[in-house]
Design a protein around this motif. Structure first.
Motif, PDB file in Angstrom:
ATOM      1  N   ALA A   1      -5.437 -33.653 -76.698  1.00 55.95           N
ATOM      2  CA  ALA A   1      -6.824 -33.227 -75.878  1.00 55.95           C
ATOM      3  C   ALA A   1      -7.577 -32.433 -76.549  1.00 55.95           C
ATOM      4  N   PRO A   2      -8.933 -32.265 -76.226  1.00 55.63           N
ATOM      5  CA  PRO A   2      -9.660 -31.223 -76.786  1.00 55.63           C
ATOM      6  C   PRO A   2      -9.242 -30.031 -76.558  1.00 55.63           C
ATOM      7  N   VAL A   3      -9.328 -29.370 -77.502  1.00 59.62           N
ATOM      8  CA  VAL A   3      -8.860 -27.856 -77.365  1.00 59.62           C
ATOM      9  C   VAL A   3      -9.996 -26.710 -76.945  1.00 59.62           C
ATOM     10  N   GLY A   4     -11.151 -27.275 -76.639  1.00 63.45           N
ATOM     11  CA  GLY A   4     -12.325 -26.320 -76.196  1.00 63.45           C
ATOM     12  C   GLY A   4     -13.368 -27.169 -75.460  1.00 63.45           C
ATOM     13  N   ALA A   5     -14.386 -26.416 -74.807  1.00 66.29           N
ATOM     14  CA  ALA A   5     -15.495 -27.106 -74.352  1.00 66.29           C
ATOM     15  C   ALA A   5     -16.634 -27.396 -75.471  1.00 66.29           C
ATOM     16  N   PRO A   6     -17.726 -28.198 -75.392  1.00 68.14           N
ATOM     17  CA  PRO A   6     -18.642 -28.380 -76.541  1.00 68.14           C
ATOM     18  C   PRO A   6     -19.152 -27.026 -76.829  1.00 68.14           C
ATOM     19  N   ASP A   7     -19.759 -26.258 -75.781  1.00 61.47           N
ATOM     20  CA  ASP A   7     -20.244 -25.030 -75.769  1.00 61.47           C
ATOM     21  C   ASP A   7     -19.396 -23.679 -76.223  1.00 61.47           C
ATOM     22  N   ASP A   8     -18.239 -23.812 -76.688  1.00 64.11           N
ATOM     23  CA  ASP A   8     -17.131 -22.789 -76.918  1.00 64.11           C
ATOM     24  C   ASP A   8     -16.474 -22.921 -78.186  1.00 64.11           C
ATOM     25  N   PRO A   9     -17.225 -22.943 -79.316  1.00 67.12           N
ATOM     26  CA  PRO A   9     -16.613 -23.202 -80.596  1.00 67.12           C
ATOM     27  C   PRO A   9     -15.358 -22.054 -80.634  1.00 67.12           C
ATOM     28  N   ALA A  10     -15.422 -20.908 -80.347  1.00 64.30           N
ATOM     29  CA  ALA A  10     -14.604 -19.770 -80.468  1.00 64.30           C
ATOM     30  C   ALA A  10     -13.515 -19.877 -79.631  1.00 64.30           C
ATOM     31  N   GLY A  11     -13.553 -20.448 -78.490  1.00 66.09           N
ATOM     32  CA  GLY A  11     -12.380 -20.704 -77.661  1.00 66.09           C
ATOM     33  C   GLY A  11     -11.522 -21.780 -78.224  1.00 66.09           C
ATOM     34  N   ALA A  12     -12.279 -23.111 -78.869  1.00 65.13           N
ATOM     35  CA  ALA A  12     -11.647 -24.044 -79.525  1.00 65.13           C
ATOM     36  C   ALA A  12     -10.669 -23.589 -80.624  1.00 65.13           C
ATOM     37  N   ARG A  13     -11.481 -22.661 -81.443  1.00 61.57           N
ATOM     38  CA  ARG A  13     -10.642 -22.286 -82.496  1.00 61.57           C
ATOM     39  C   ARG A  13      -9.378 -21.395 -82.271  1.00 61.57           C
ATOM     40  N   ALA A  14      -9.496 -20.594 -81.034  1.00 63.16           N
ATOM     41  CA  ALA A  14      -8.626 -19.799 -80.536  1.00 63.16           C
ATOM     42  C   ALA A  14      -7.365 -20.637 -80.172  1.00 63.16           C
ATOM     43  N   THR A  15      -7.509 -21.816 -79.236  1.00 61.58           N
ATOM     44  CA  THR A  15      -6.718 -22.604 -78.715  1.00 61.58           C
ATOM     45  C   THR A  15      -6.122 -23.466 -79.760  1.00 61.58           C
ATOM     46  N   ALA A  16      -6.559 -23.819 -80.829  1.00 65.37           N
ATOM     47  CA  ALA A  16      -6.117 -24.567 -81.694  1.00 65.37           C
ATOM     48  C   ALA A  16      -5.159 -23.754 -82.560  1.00 65.37           C
ATOM     49  N   ARG A  17      -5.474 -22.357 -82.970  1.00 67.37           N
ATOM     50  CA  ARG A  17      -4.394 -21.569 -83.535  1.00 67.37           C
ATOM     51  C   ARG A  17      -3.178 -21.460 -82.668  1.00 67.37           C
ATOM     52  N   LYS A  18      -3.340 -21.051 -81.461  1.00 65.93           N
ATOM     53  CA  LYS A  18      -2.246 -20.980 -80.504  1.00 65.93           C
ATOM     54  C   LYS A  18      -1.278 -22.177 -80.485  1.00 65.93           C
ATOM     55  N   VAL A  19      -2.035 -23.155 -80.191  1.00 69.38           N
ATOM     56  CA  VAL A  19      -1.209 -24.612 -80.214  1.00 69.38           C
ATOM     57  C   VAL A  19      -0.542 -24.931 -81.559  1.00 69.38           C
TER      58      VAL A  19
END
Length: 312
Positions: free
Chosen positions: A59-77
């Motif tokens: 699944a996507p790890v973050g919203a299109p306008d939240d690259p910092a959140g996507a990076r953090a979620t990818a690292r956690k997963v």
């Protein structure tokens, strides 16, 4: 099954922090909400003669306008998955999720996952918030993954645009998006420029094997390409059997795929076990296997692709 225990290159996990979001995503698609935990996954694998499951997050790890959140979620997963694999390397492997379309974030996470977490490869979605994988902006990522000889699982997601309200996206739109991104990669020359990347297309490559000669005609529309060249590059992909090992699909897949490029997949828990076992039975009972070919699909081809899994 009588052949050696399978290597499942297409199996998913759902970390506790992502459980609610994944269930909501499945419900929005009109699909059964997946339920996952380590113990039930291993029990499923034992019932289906799966020795090792290569875990990925689908699944996507973050919203299109939240690259910092996507990076953090990818690292956690990826950290969560790596801990599972460290405890049970015999039963699990790890394709690390990358936070595309953030190329810098994807490069950083790939390096961390491959160097620090001992990931077996990486996974990306078939489109990253509407941007397909042949996009020139992704060139630095492909160059780095090629330098490392990385295995890349390209997991389907919903294509841009409105879905049909009465047709679940995973049923028809996901195979369509797999086909679309594979053609986009080939027509933009990515597999040819980066031949050390081994890319896996789930679900028998969507519609790719069946319509490959139609798609090859794209080689007539571009200077410097030919239908034969397009077919050659399409056959560079690997294909898994998840949710696709039916009696009409297997002949097309086996006629098209290069030798050694068909791999077993379950897509558990996104495809419920009681659905998946029917496809397992179709795979085992297919009447036209060449000698040794079923063993290669179940295990041998994955061992060649991921040598750490090879048995002594």
């Amino acid at each position: 099954m009588t052949s050696p225990a399978r290597v499942d290159v297409h199996q998913h996990l759902i970390p506790p922090e992502q459980r609610r979001a994944m269930s909501g995503r499945a419900t929005a698609f009109g699909w059964p909400a997946p339920v996952w935990d380590e113990r039930s996954a291993i029990a499923m694998m034992d019932r289906r003669s799966i020795a090792t499951g290569m875990l990925s997050f689908a699944a996507p790890v973050g919203a299109p306008d939240d690259p910092a959140g996507a990076r953090a979620t990818a690292r956690k997963v990826n950290t969560y998955t790596a801990e599972l694999v460290k405890d049970r390397p015999d039963r699990f492997g790890h394709f690390a999720v990358l936070p595309l379309p953030d190329v810098d974030g994807a490069l950083a996470e790939a390096a961390h996952a491959l160097d620090e977490l001992d990931a077996d490869g990486v996974t990306v979605l078939s489109n990253a918030h509407g941007r397909y994988l042949g996009d020139p902006a992704f060139e630095p990522l492909w160059a780095e993954l090629d330098a490392r000889g990385t295995v890349v699982l390209i997991h389907p997601t919903a294509p841009p645009g409105a879905a049909l309200s009465d047709l679940p996206a995973p049923l028809a739109d996901f195979p369509y998006d797999t086909t679309r991104t594979a053609l986009h990669l080939v027509l933009n020359g990515v597999p040819r420029r980066y031949p050390r990347i081994r890319m896996i297309l789930p679900h028998a490559g969507g519609f790719l094997p069946y319509a490959s000669h139609r798609f090859a005609c794209a080689g007539r529309l571009r200077t410097g390409t030919t239908p034969e060249g397009v077919l050659t590059d399409l056959r560079r992909f690997y294909f898994d059997t998840a949710f696709a090992a039916g009696p009409a699909m297997l002949p097309s897949l086996l006629a098209f795929a290069a030798p050694g490029h068909v791999l077993y997949g379950s897509d558990f828990p996104m495809v419920p076990e009681d659905w998946g076992t029917g496809f397992d039975a179709a795979l085992d009972s297919y009447p036209h296997w060449a000698p040794g070919q079923l063993h290669a699909v179940n295990r041998g081809n994955a061992e060649a692709l991921l040598p750490r899994l090879a048995r002594g």
